[in-house]
Design a protein around this motif. Structure first.
Motif, PDB file in Angstrom:
ATOM      1  N   PRO A   1       0.835  -1.219   0.000  1.00  0.00           N
ATOM      2  CA  PRO A   1       0.000   0.000   0.000  1.00  0.00           C
ATOM      3  C   PRO A   1       0.862   1.259   0.000  1.00  0.00           C
ATOM      4  CG  PRO A   1      -0.787  -1.577   1.628  1.00  0.00           C
ATOM      5  CD  PRO A   1       0.523  -2.110   1.131  1.00  0.00           C
ATOM      6  N   VAL A   2       0.513   2.213  -0.854  1.00  0.00           N
ATOM      7  CA  VAL A   2       1.384   3.386  -1.017  1.00  0.00           C
ATOM      8  C   VAL A   2       1.086   4.484  -0.005  1.00  0.00           C
ATOM      9  CG1 VAL A   2       1.673   2.926  -3.476  1.00  0.00           C
ATOM     10  CG2 VAL A   2      -0.095   4.526  -2.735  1.00  0.00           C
ATOM     11  N   PHE A   3      -0.104   4.461   0.607  1.00  0.00           N
ATOM     12  CA  PHE A   3      -0.483   5.526   1.540  1.00  0.00           C
ATOM     13  C   PHE A   3      -0.474   4.986   2.958  1.00  0.00           C
ATOM     14  CE2 PHE A   3      -3.936   7.815   3.853  1.00  0.00           C
ATOM     15  CZ  PHE A   3      -3.331   9.063   3.903  1.00  0.00           C
ATOM     16  N   ILE A   4       0.254   5.658   3.833  1.00  0.00           N
ATOM     17  CA  ILE A   4       0.346   5.229   5.228  1.00  0.00           C
ATOM     18  C   ILE A   4      -0.682   6.009   6.036  1.00  0.00           C
ATOM     19  CG2 ILE A   4       1.829   5.126   7.258  1.00  0.00           C
ATOM     20  CD1 ILE A   4       4.195   4.912   5.390  1.00  0.00           C
ATOM     21  N   GLY A   5      -1.861   5.429   6.148  1.00  0.00           N
ATOM     22  CA  GLY A   5      -2.901   6.127   6.874  1.00  0.00           C
ATOM     23  C   GLY A   5      -4.245   5.468   6.655  1.00  0.00           C
ATOM     24  N   CYS A   6      -5.311   6.249   6.822  1.00  0.00           N
ATOM     25  CA  CYS A   6      -6.662   5.722   6.739  1.00  0.00           C
ATOM     26  C   CYS A   6      -7.474   6.515   5.729  1.00  0.00           C
ATOM     27  CB  CYS A   6      -7.316   5.768   8.121  1.00  0.00           C
ATOM     28  SG  CYS A   6      -6.381   4.808   9.345  1.00  0.00           S
ATOM     29  N   THR A   7      -8.552   5.909   5.266  1.00  0.00           N
ATOM     30  CA  THR A   7      -9.284   6.492   4.147  1.00  0.00           C
ATOM     31  C   THR A   7     -10.774   6.171   4.234  1.00  0.00           C
ATOM     32  OG1 THR A   7      -9.397   6.562   1.724  1.00  0.00           O
ATOM     33  CG2 THR A   7      -8.854   4.437   2.713  1.00  0.00           C
ATOM     34  N   ASP A   8     -11.578   6.978   3.535  1.00  0.00           N
ATOM     35  CA  ASP A   8     -13.010   6.729   3.385  1.00  0.00           C
ATOM     36  C   ASP A   8     -13.338   6.094   2.043  1.00  0.00           C
ATOM     37  OD1 ASP A   8     -13.979   7.743   5.842  1.00  0.00           O
ATOM     38  OD2 ASP A   8     -13.778   9.796   5.109  1.00  0.00           O
ATOM     39  N   GLN A   9     -12.346   5.979   1.174  1.00  0.00           N
ATOM     40  CA  GLN A   9     -12.628   5.501  -0.173  1.00  0.00           C
ATOM     41  C   GLN A   9     -12.859   3.989  -0.199  1.00  0.00           C
ATOM     42  OE1 GLN A   9      -9.086   6.658  -2.305  1.00  0.00           O
ATOM     43  NE2 GLN A   9      -8.026   4.744  -1.885  1.00  0.00           N
ATOM     44  N   LYS A  10     -13.364   3.498  -1.317  1.00  0.00           N
ATOM     45  CA  LYS A  10     -13.606   2.073  -1.475  1.00  0.00           C
ATOM     46  C   LYS A  10     -12.277   1.331  -1.597  1.00  0.00           C
ATOM     47  CE  LYS A  10     -18.130   2.655  -3.650  1.00  0.00           C
ATOM     48  NZ  LYS A  10     -18.969   2.425  -4.860  1.00  0.00           N
ATOM     49  N   PRO A  11     -12.208   0.097  -1.053  1.00  0.00           N
ATOM     50  CA  PRO A  11     -10.937  -0.651  -1.061  1.00  0.00           C
ATOM     51  C   PRO A  11     -10.326  -0.824  -2.446  1.00  0.00           C
ATOM     52  CG  PRO A  11     -12.496  -1.707   0.412  1.00  0.00           C
ATOM     53  CD  PRO A  11     -13.254  -0.624  -0.300  1.00  0.00           C
ATOM     54  N   GLU A  12     -11.159  -0.964  -3.458  1.00  0.00           N
ATOM     55  CA  GLU A  12     -10.617  -1.187  -4.801  1.00  0.00           C
ATOM     56  C   GLU A  12      -9.884   0.026  -5.354  1.00  0.00           C
ATOM     57  OE1 GLU A  12     -15.204  -0.647  -5.231  1.00  0.00           O
ATOM     58  OE2 GLU A  12     -13.776  -1.634  -3.866  1.00  0.00           O
ATOM     59  N   LYS A  13     -10.038   1.176  -4.711  1.00  0.00           N
ATOM     60  CA  LYS A  13      -9.324   2.373  -5.153  1.00  0.00           C
ATOM     61  C   LYS A  13      -7.946   2.512  -4.499  1.00  0.00           C
ATOM     62  CE  LYS A  13     -13.246   5.225  -6.558  1.00  0.00           C
ATOM     63  NZ  LYS A  13     -13.889   6.553  -6.435  1.00  0.00           N
ATOM     64  N   ASP A  14      -7.649   1.686  -3.520  1.00  0.00           N
ATOM     65  CA  ASP A  14      -6.340   1.752  -2.857  1.00  0.00           C
ATOM     66  C   ASP A  14      -5.242   1.419  -3.864  1.00  0.00           C
ATOM     67  OD1 ASP A  14      -7.796   2.228  -0.604  1.00  0.00           O
ATOM     68  OD2 ASP A  14      -7.254   0.371   0.421  1.00  0.00           O
ATOM     69  N   LEU A  15      -4.213   2.238  -3.889  1.00  0.00           N
ATOM     70  CA  LEU A  15      -3.086   2.020  -4.795  1.00  0.00           C
ATOM     71  C   LEU A  15      -1.997   1.216  -4.104  1.00  0.00           C
ATOM     72  CD1 LEU A  15      -2.801   5.601  -6.344  1.00  0.00           C
ATOM     73  CD2 LEU A  15      -3.913   3.595  -7.346  1.00  0.00           C
ATOM     74  N   LYS A  16      -1.393   0.301  -4.855  1.00  0.00           N
ATOM     75  CA  LYS A  16      -0.278  -0.486  -4.337  1.00  0.00           C
ATOM     76  C   LYS A  16       0.859  -0.433  -5.351  1.00  0.00           C
ATOM     77  CE  LYS A  16      -3.272  -3.524  -1.643  1.00  0.00           C
ATOM     78  NZ  LYS A  16      -3.697  -4.905  -1.346  1.00  0.00           N
ATOM     79  N   ALA A  17       2.065  -0.557  -4.868  1.00  0.00           N
ATOM     80  CA  ALA A  17       3.232  -0.462  -5.750  1.00  0.00           C
ATOM     81  C   ALA A  17       4.364  -1.314  -5.209  1.00  0.00           C
ATOM     82  CB  ALA A  17       3.671   0.992  -5.892  1.00  0.00           C
ATOM     83  N   ASN A  18       5.377  -1.478  -6.027  1.00  0.00           N
ATOM     84  CA  ASN A  18       6.543  -2.267  -5.663  1.00  0.00           C
ATOM     85  C   ASN A  18       7.453  -1.437  -4.745  1.00  0.00           C
ATOM     86  OD1 ASN A  18       8.519  -4.202  -5.573  1.00  0.00           O
ATOM     87  ND2 ASN A  18       9.346  -3.773  -7.596  1.00  0.00           N
ATOM     88  N   MET A  19       7.543  -1.829  -3.479  1.00  0.00           N
ATOM     89  CA  MET A  19       8.436  -1.142  -2.546  1.00  0.00           C
ATOM     90  C   MET A  19       9.785  -1.869  -2.576  1.00  0.00           C
ATOM     91  SD  MET A  19       7.689   0.163   1.356  1.00  0.00           S
ATOM     92  CE  MET A  19       7.686  -1.429   2.185  1.00  0.00           C
ATOM     93  N   LYS A  20      10.673  -1.360  -3.398  1.00  0.00           N
ATOM     94  CA  LYS A  20      11.961  -2.011  -3.657  1.00  0.00           C
ATOM     95  C   LYS A  20      13.082  -1.214  -3.007  1.00  0.00           C
ATOM     96  CE  LYS A  20      14.866  -3.553  -7.555  1.00  0.00           C
ATOM     97  NZ  LYS A  20      14.933  -3.650  -9.039  1.00  0.00           N
ATOM     98  N   TRP A  21      13.840  -1.910  -2.151  1.00  0.00           N
ATOM     99  CA  TRP A  21      14.930  -1.259  -1.434  1.00  0.00           C
ATOM    100  C   TRP A  21      16.282  -1.638  -2.036  1.00  0.00           C
ATOM    101  CZ3 TRP A  21      13.598   2.535   1.657  1.00  0.00           C
ATOM    102  CH2 TRP A  21      12.309   2.529   2.199  1.00  0.00           C
TER     103      TRP A  21
END
Length: 386
Positions: A28-48
């Motif tokens: 998950p790209v956003f560290i926090g909470c939201t009112d939006q629908k789960p399918e709108k949550d963005l995810k990405a490759n966290m590569k170190w």
């Protein structure tokens, strides 16, 4: 996702001295909470990646700031933050020169505390996630709704303040350059940073993430400060939580040698990751073996996101508990779990609460036991007992 920034050079060396280290696909790209629908949550490759010549661990793909900071989510609440601001204000008072520009001042709590306790000065907060409900703040506080960079229209000044902002910078050396260019000769930068070395040694999961995009030790930070011509005037520690610095713009400063902490940093990070994998495996066995409807998880933040990402069975969790008024009844981004205030456990019989809260652990454990003395806490000190 558009506008992803790729960081190919080491923050420490400005050279392509990076090697692949650890990767978390679809985080998950956003560290926090939201009112939006789960399918709108963005995810990405966290590569170190890790720098072979310094040991600096840094994020390879940087998410667009407008995504990472799309919603207000940082309140710095609780007893430890109260004490941090109190002690840091005293540190500022010893080192300040003239009026203040504060970078990333969030809701103005630090500025308000300082102006209510010390000399009345002009205090300007440069904050891209500016709050609209600022009616209770001191009249000397002004807000500029923007990111601090070389293009911001500010007169040269004598004092820059920031607290837990440096670790959020995508280009920390450019950030230091911009501060240097803003300050008059002899001007001061007074700031607090998380003690990331202690965070990692203590296995806190909020050490680095999509917001904290690089891991720095004191040695690396002080190398960068000297390279950017800042002389350390005073340095102090707040518990194992933060380090305070007062530094002065001084063209005569000689750069400190860059230390290579590759092996130490790599080992500490992998130890932390393996620790949480073990925790998730043990807790899942416990959750699967009981039929309780009163299992809870603490933290509408990275603490919970990291555990869930590593496989914590969220279907066995009733709610996430968090003290934030802003987060109540919202959903933890990247999960199915809603947020409730801790008072919800007050009259429950033997609620189970999973608490891995990093530097706030003792404070949170005490709070839950005060609300309900029959709470069963799963914590860093006892998780192996389950």
């Amino acid at each position: 996702m558009n506008n992803i920034i790729t960081r190919k050079k080491s923050i420490a060396t400005n050279r392509e001295t990076l090697e692949e280290f650890v990767e978390y696909p679809n985080f998950p790209v956003f560290i926090g909470c939201t009112d939006q629908k789960p399918e709108k949550d963005l995810k990405a490759n966290m590569k170190w990646m890790i720098c072979k010549d310094s040991g600096c661990i840094q994020l390879y793909n940087l998410m667009p700031p407008e995504v990472i900071y799309s919603q207000y989510h940082s309140e710095a609440i609780g007893g430890i933050w109260e004490e941090h601001h109190k002690i840091f204000c005293k540190f500022i008072s010893r080192n300040i020169k003239g009026d203040v520009i504060e970078i990333g001042g969030s809701n103005g709590s630090l500025a308000n505390r300082y102006l209510n306790s010390y000399k009345k000065i002009k205090w300007t907060i440069v904050e891209p996630g500016m709050r609209e409900d600022n009616d209770n703040l001191d009249e000397n506080i002004n807000f500029i709704n923007a990111f601090f960079d070389k293009d911001i229209k500010l007169d040269k000044g004598k004092s820059i303040v920031h607290s837990h902002a440096f670790e959020h910078m995508y280009e920390p050396t450019v950030f230091l350059d911009d501060i240097f260019n803003y300050l008059e000769e002899g001007g001061r930068q007074i700031f607090s940073v998380p003690n990331l070395t202690k965070y990692l040694e203590n296995k806190y999961s909020n050490s680095i993430n999509f917001e904290h995009t690089f891991f720095f030790t004191e040695e690396l930070l002080e190398h960068l400060l000297s390279f950017r011509k800042f002389k350390i005037i005073e340095k102090d520690y707040f518990m194992e939580h933060s380090i305070f610095y007062a530094v002065e713009k001084d063209e005569s400063v000689v750069s400190l040698n860059l230390q290579n902490q590759y092996e130490q940093n790599k080992t500490k990070y992998l130890n932390m990751l393996n620790y949480y994998k073990e925790i998730v495996e043990i807790i899942n066995k416990e959750l699967n073996s009981n039929n309780s409807n009163n299992n809870f998880l603490f933290g509408g933040h990275i603490f919970s996101q990291f555990l869930i990402y590593l496989g914590l069975n969220q279907t066995k969790i009733r709610f996430i508990l968090d003290n934030s008024n802003e987060k109540e009844d919202k959903r933890l981004y990247g999960s199915s779990l809603k947020i409730k205030k801790p008072k919800i456990i007050k009259d429950l019989e033997n609620p189970t609460i999973i608490v891995f809260a990093g530097q706030y652990q003792n404070e949170i454990e005490s709070q839950f036991l005060e609300i309900n003395k029959n709470s069963k806490l799963i914590t860093p000190s006892n998780y192996r007992d389950y």
